[in-house]
Design a protein around this motif. Structure first.
Motif, PDB file in Angstrom:
ATOM      1  N   UNK A 254      -5.808  13.480  -2.330  1.00  0.00           N
ATOM      2  CA  UNK A 254      -6.388  14.827  -2.210  1.00  0.00           C
ATOM      3  C   UNK A 254      -7.677  14.850  -1.420  1.00  0.00           C
ATOM      4  N   UNK A 255      -8.342  13.723  -1.272  1.00  0.00           N
ATOM      5  CA  UNK A 255      -9.532  13.699  -0.399  1.00  0.00           C
ATOM      6  C   UNK A 255      -9.118  14.028   1.036  1.00  0.00           C
ATOM      7  N   UNK A 256      -7.924  13.625   1.412  1.00  0.00           N
ATOM      8  CA  UNK A 256      -7.409  13.907   2.754  1.00  0.00           C
ATOM      9  C   UNK A 256      -6.763  15.290   2.795  1.00  0.00           C
ATOM     10  N   UNK A 257      -5.994  15.595   1.801  1.00  0.00           N
ATOM     11  CA  UNK A 257      -5.153  16.797   1.861  1.00  0.00           C
ATOM     12  C   UNK A 257      -5.955  18.081   1.675  1.00  0.00           C
ATOM     13  N   UNK A 258      -6.980  18.074   0.813  1.00  0.00           N
ATOM     14  CA  UNK A 258      -7.756  19.301   0.620  1.00  0.00           C
ATOM     15  C   UNK A 258      -9.216  19.148   1.017  1.00  0.00           C
ATOM     16  N   UNK A 259      -9.815  18.077   0.555  1.00  0.00           N
ATOM     17  CA  UNK A 259     -11.265  17.926   0.761  1.00  0.00           C
ATOM     18  C   UNK A 259     -11.608  17.769   2.250  1.00  0.00           C
ATOM     19  N   UNK A 260     -10.607  17.476   3.070  1.00  0.00           N
ATOM     20  CA  UNK A 260     -10.838  17.415   4.518  1.00  0.00           C
ATOM     21  C   UNK A 260     -11.522  18.693   5.015  1.00  0.00           C
ATOM     22  N   UNK A 261     -11.194  19.842   4.420  1.00  0.00           N
ATOM     23  CA  UNK A 261     -11.807  21.102   4.864  1.00  0.00           C
ATOM     24  C   UNK A 261     -13.334  21.003   4.812  1.00  0.00           C
ATOM     25  N   UNK A 262     -13.842  20.484   3.679  1.00  0.00           N
ATOM     26  CA  UNK A 262     -15.300  20.451   3.475  1.00  0.00           C
ATOM     27  C   UNK A 262     -15.936  19.363   4.322  1.00  0.00           C
ATOM     28  N   UNK A 263     -15.258  18.220   4.388  1.00  0.00           N
ATOM     29  CA  UNK A 263     -15.766  17.104   5.189  1.00  0.00           C
ATOM     30  C   UNK A 263     -15.844  17.516   6.659  1.00  0.00           C
ATOM     31  N   UNK A 264     -14.833  18.238   7.108  1.00  0.00           N
ATOM     32  CA  UNK A 264     -14.809  18.670   8.517  1.00  0.00           C
ATOM     33  C   UNK A 264     -15.986  19.589   8.842  1.00  0.00           C
ATOM     34  N   UNK A 265     -16.406  20.411   7.874  1.00  0.00           N
ATOM     35  CA  UNK A 265     -17.540  21.301   8.131  1.00  0.00           C
ATOM     36  C   UNK A 265     -18.796  20.473   8.413  1.00  0.00           C
ATOM     37  N   UNK A 266     -18.954  19.386   7.677  1.00  0.00           N
ATOM     38  CA  UNK A 266     -20.145  18.551   7.893  1.00  0.00           C
ATOM     39  C   UNK A 266     -20.039  17.857   9.261  1.00  0.00           C
TER      40      UNK A 266
END
Ligand SMILES: NC(=O)c1ccc[n+]([C@@H]2O[C@H](COP(=O)([O-])OP(=O)(O)OC[C@H]3O[C@@H](n4cnc5c(N)ncnc54)[C@H](O)[C@@H]3O)[C@@H](O)[C@H]2O)c1
Length: 452
Positions: A254-266
């Motif tokens: 899920x770090x890849x599947x969903x949390x990518x959204x937040x990581x990408x913002x940074x």
């Protein structure tokens, strides 16, 4: 609009009607936002504004259905002509939902039986029939499907993430280069990059409103997603394909599947990618027989080249704090952003300098398609596949850190030769991970698991 609708029945059209779209996107396309989204310079095949653009959808689940509706809701003549899914029932449900949305309008939706493809190989045939393809299977297949779309010379909308391992990311990066050379337009589904709250707030960060950004936090905390339990008679491959969220080769955790959204913002704010990551994680609660092999929490400390630290945290555990946001600390102020349209900037004393409340903003899921189709019709170069690949790599690097307990550097992560994909694709083929006699899978273990 919701991005948490990981629900078998629901399809993601963002709760948005066609009428709303015509209102919102016309204003948007005529306005300033398009110019804020970079167009790289190259030339290529011209598609006249009035031509009918033929669309194929590969992966007809919640998001494929929603994205197809959004593609068909863009200005001009657009028609859904082909569909491919691993499973017939998913394809049929999707077709019914799309037809309903367009009230049987055959000018928009007309997929004859011969253009409906089921199984692992259908994507090639569907891609061949279209001008624009929507890639919305689980992310493990994205490198294969994107490569084929580019090879066939098609424009692409592809959902995030775009891979589940480093070899997959490298395939996407290579195909992204090829797409640029062919002047194919590519939009990826990190929709915060198309959302006013983010565009407006990050513009102000870039203009210096909070000084130098020195630290960031990214959160995706909620209860988790659907489970599709094992059914009698399923092969192991069919079970994993249906219950894909819980298998790394399909989902990437899920770090890849969903949390990518937040990581990408940074990554967007830092205009780059972290040089290293270390972290911890595990599965404390989500450890049932249908929970495959992924974790239910990860905490990763990412370091960027200038020393900026991103503390990234994601958790899928019921009855715990819900929070899906990104925050930034700068030398002169702070920022809070969230996918529900909030963008708040304060100075160090807490005084509000900017307050974006975007509840009436255009739906970013629709804007993605408005921009893609406008770029195709106007032949304006547009391709953000590299960003998608590198933000996917950032999330995978975080997973590598939590699974191994080691410090992982960007270059070693990106160059890792460890493939987690199956060798062949068929419903009776071998899966990369297999259950023991109790139906349990090996769980990644820090200090033991090898990731690079
Ligand atoms: N941007 C967003 O906010 C957002 C929201 C939801 C989902 N997504 C992304 O969209 C993708 C799909 O997610 P979903 O929620 O629609 O899942 P889903 O399970 O509803 O749909 C996936 C579909 O792909 C099909 N499929 C699997 N392997 C296939 C293959 N090899 N060939 C053809 N079809 C295949 C499945 O049978 C299923 O119908 C994921 O990458 C997910 O991260 C993005």
């Amino acid at each position: 609009m919701s991005e948490n609708n990981y629900n078998d029945k629901a399809f993601n059209n963002g709760g948005f009607s066609r009428r709303d779209f015509v209102k919102g996107s016309a204003a948007l396309l005529g306005g300033a936002l398009v110019s804020q989204i970079p167009f790289s310079a190259s030339a290529g095949a011209y598609v006249a504004g009035s031509d009918t653009l033929k669309v194929a959808v590969i992966g007809c689940g919640g998001r494929g259905t929603g994205a197809a509706i959004q593609a068909l809701s863009t200005k001009g003549n657009v028609k859904l002509v082909a569909m491919a899914d691993a499973f017939r029932d998913r394809l049929d449900d999707s077709y019914t939902n799309i037809q309903k949305k367009f009230e049987g309008d055959k000018k928009r939706v007309d997929v004859p039986e011969k253009n409906k493809f089921v199984g692992f190989d259908g994507y090639k045939k569907a891609i061949a029939l279209a001008d624009v393809v929507i890639l919305a299977t689980p992310p493990g297949f994205r490198p294969i499907h994107f490569e084929e779309a580019v090879k066939a010379g098609k424009h692409v909308f592809m959902e995030k993430p775009v891979a589940t391992d480093a070899p997959g990311v490298r395939r996407v990066l290579a195909a992204a280069e090829e797409a640029k050379k062919k002047n194919l337009k590519v939009v990826m589904g990190l929709q915060r990059r198309y959302q006013n709250a983010y565009l407006e707030t990050i513009k102000r960060i870039n203009d210096g409103m909070i000084g130098d950004v020195v630290a960031a936090q990214a959160y995706w905390h909620n209860a988790g997603v659907w489970v599709r339990p094992r059914q009698a008679g399923q092969t192991e491959m069919e079970y994993q394909m249906r219950n894909w969220y819980y298998f790394n080769w399909l989902c990437g955790d899920h770090i890849n599947e969903q949390h990518i959204h937040n990581i990408d913002v940074v990554n967007w704010v830092k205009n780059g990618y972290p040089v290293s990551a270390q972290g911890m994680g595990g599965r404390q609660v989500r450890n049932g027989v249908d929970h495959g092999e992924i974790y239910d929490h990860h905490y990763v400390e990412y370091t960027y080249a200038d020393g900026t630290i991103l503390n990234s945290q994601c958790r899928h555990i019921p009855n715990t704090m819900n929070r899906v946001e990104e925050t930034f600390a700068g030398s002169k102020g702070r920022v809070v952003l969230s996918g529900d349209g909030k963008g708040i900037i304060t100075d160090l004393s807490g005084k509000v300098l900017y307050n974006h409340r975007g509840k009436d903003d255009p739906n970013p899921y629709q804007t993605e398609h408005d921009i893609l189709f406008a770029a195709i019709r106007e032949n304006k170069p547009y391709n953000n596949a590299e960003i998608a690949a590198k933000s996917t790599m950032t999330a995978i690097m975080g997973r590598m850190a939590t699974y191994s307990g080691q410090v992982i550097n960007w270059d070693e992560a990106l160059n890792s030769e460890i493939s987690i994909m199956p060798k062949t694709f068929a419903f009776d083929a071998e899966t990369p991970t297999k259950p023991d006699a109790n139906g349990r899978y090996p769980i990644p273990t820090p200090g033991v698991t090898k990731v690079v």
